[in-house]
Design a protein around this motif. Structure first.
Motif, PDB file in Angstrom:
ATOM      1  N   ASN A 119     -45.875  47.771 -55.549  1.00  0.00           N
ATOM      2  CA  ASN A 119     -46.588  49.041 -55.529  1.00  0.00           C
ATOM      3  C   ASN A 119     -45.618  50.218 -55.464  1.00  0.00           C
ATOM      4  O   ASN A 119     -44.603  50.157 -54.769  1.00  0.00           O
TER       5      ASN A 119
ATOM      6  N   ARG B 268     -45.447  53.954 -54.201  1.00  0.00           N
ATOM      7  CA  ARG B 268     -46.240  54.662 -53.213  1.00  0.00           C
ATOM      8  C   ARG B 268     -45.661  56.035 -52.906  1.00  0.00           C
ATOM      9  O   ARG B 268     -44.470  56.289 -53.112  1.00  0.00           O
TER      10      ARG B 268
ATOM     11  N   TRP C 204     -52.753  60.868 -55.054  1.00  0.00           N
ATOM     12  CA  TRP C 204     -51.780  59.905 -55.581  1.00  0.00           C
ATOM     13  C   TRP C 204     -52.460  58.569 -55.858  1.00  0.00           C
ATOM     14  O   TRP C 204     -53.107  57.998 -54.978  1.00  0.00           O
ATOM     15  N   THR C 205     -52.289  58.068 -57.070  1.00  0.00           N
ATOM     16  CA  THR C 205     -52.759  56.740 -57.435  1.00  0.00           C
ATOM     17  C   THR C 205     -51.630  55.749 -57.255  1.00  0.00           C
ATOM     18  O   THR C 205     -50.551  55.933 -57.817  1.00  0.00           O
ATOM     19  N   VAL C 206     -51.859  54.718 -56.459  1.00  0.00           N
ATOM     20  CA  VAL C 206     -50.823  53.704 -56.257  1.00  0.00           C
ATOM     21  C   VAL C 206     -50.724  52.844 -57.508  1.00  0.00           C
ATOM     22  O   VAL C 206     -51.654  52.102 -57.836  1.00  0.00           O
ATOM     23  N   SER C 207     -49.614  52.959 -58.231  1.00  0.00           N
ATOM     24  CA  SER C 207     -49.400  52.165 -59.439  1.00  0.00           C
ATOM     25  C   SER C 207     -48.688  50.870 -59.085  1.00  0.00           C
ATOM     26  O   SER C 207     -47.853  50.829 -58.182  1.00  0.00           O
TER      27      SER C 207
ATOM     28  N   THR D  32     -49.361  62.571 -59.574  1.00  0.00           N
ATOM     29  CA  THR D  32     -50.530  61.693 -59.571  1.00  0.00           C
ATOM     30  C   THR D  32     -50.223  60.236 -59.237  1.00  0.00           C
ATOM     31  O   THR D  32     -51.132  59.483 -58.869  1.00  0.00           O
ATOM     32  N   GLY D  33     -48.954  59.820 -59.415  1.00  0.00           N
ATOM     33  CA  GLY D  33     -48.620  58.420 -59.210  1.00  0.00           C
ATOM     34  C   GLY D  33     -48.934  57.532 -60.389  1.00  0.00           C
ATOM     35  O   GLY D  33     -48.731  56.314 -60.334  1.00  0.00           O
ATOM     36  N   VAL D  34     -49.419  58.111 -61.474  1.00  0.00           N
ATOM     37  CA  VAL D  34     -49.813  57.331 -62.646  1.00  0.00           C
ATOM     38  C   VAL D  34     -48.579  56.803 -63.381  1.00  0.00           C
ATOM     39  O   VAL D  34     -47.605  57.532 -63.597  1.00  0.00           O
TER      40      VAL D  34
END
Length: 229
Positions: A130, A132, A147-150, A180-182
């Motif tokens: 992940n 983070r 934030w999106t956890v990629s 965004t964490g994308v």
């Protein structure tokens, strides 16, 4: 010539395996060293006087295999243990900064990066793949808003530039959006660099990144306006 040896007589405490790279605090003449804790029975973060090797302080944070990271303001030290907990140490008071550790759920890979433009905004990858983002709020920490956890397979220690760059076991470099964490782009777009795992990412000027692979090759990738081509 050996200038000093920390814990040479065993009087400063029992020190377990040391795997991470120490951090030098030039302003305070301290060296921060992480270690394992013999399953939790011993201390695992050590603040050492760089002038004479004397113990300044130690902390029981369970087993730590990664390197500590000091904040840009030099006021905090961030440490992640193998159990998936992230700690912050107040370097002015030498006490735990947060009321409780931030639970990541998996061990930090390598070390933590702080955003140079946003104080206390921390980026990291974990052993479960992940990517983070954690915000240091002062007395506590929280997941970064929006934030999106990629998930990146076999995620390496990241590099923060205009984007977050992460090597992967899929043979690619992944570009993560800092806001965004994308996982917005990969290089190469098709296939992989040499069919093997891509390791940690580094740079010299910020206009390029360098990566090594488990196939024994090193690649230089030129960035286009701060992003992967």
């Amino acid at each position: 010539v050996v200038l000093w040896t920390f814990n040479g007589t065993g009087t400063d405490g029992s020190v377990d395996i040391i795997s991470g790279q120490p951090w030098v605090d030039y302003g305070r003449n301290r060296l921060y060293v992480t270690s394992r804790a013999a399953g939790g029975a011993q201390q695992s973060l050590w603040a050492i006087n760089t002038l004479n090797g004397a113990l300044v302080a130690s902390f029981a944070l369970l087993d730590v295999d990664t390197s500590p990271t000091m904040s840009f303001t030099s006021g905090a030290l961030y440490v992640g243990n193998t159990s998936g907990s992230l700690y912050a140490i107040d370097l002015n008071t030498l006490a735990l900064k947060w009321s409780s550790a931030f639970v990541l759920g998996s061990a930090v890979t390598g070390f933590v990066w702080e955003d140079g433009a946003i104080p206390g905004r921390l980026y990291m990858t974990t052993a479960d793949g992940n990517v983070r983002c954690v915000q240091d709020n002062g007395a506590s920490a929280s997941a970064c808003a929006g934030w999106t956890v990629s998930t990146v397979a076999g995620a390496s220690t990241p590099l923060v530039l205009d984007k977050l760059f992460v090597g992967s076991s899929d043979g690619k470099v992944h570009q993560i959006n800092l806001t965004t964490g994308v996982d917005e782009k990969q290089f190469p777009a098709v296939g992989s660099l040499d069919g093997t795992t891509v390791g940690d990412v580094s740079t010299e000027t910020g206009n390029e990144i360098f990566v090594g692979t488990s196939g024994g090759k090193i690649f230089r990738i030129a960035l286009l306006t701060g992003a992967l081509p």
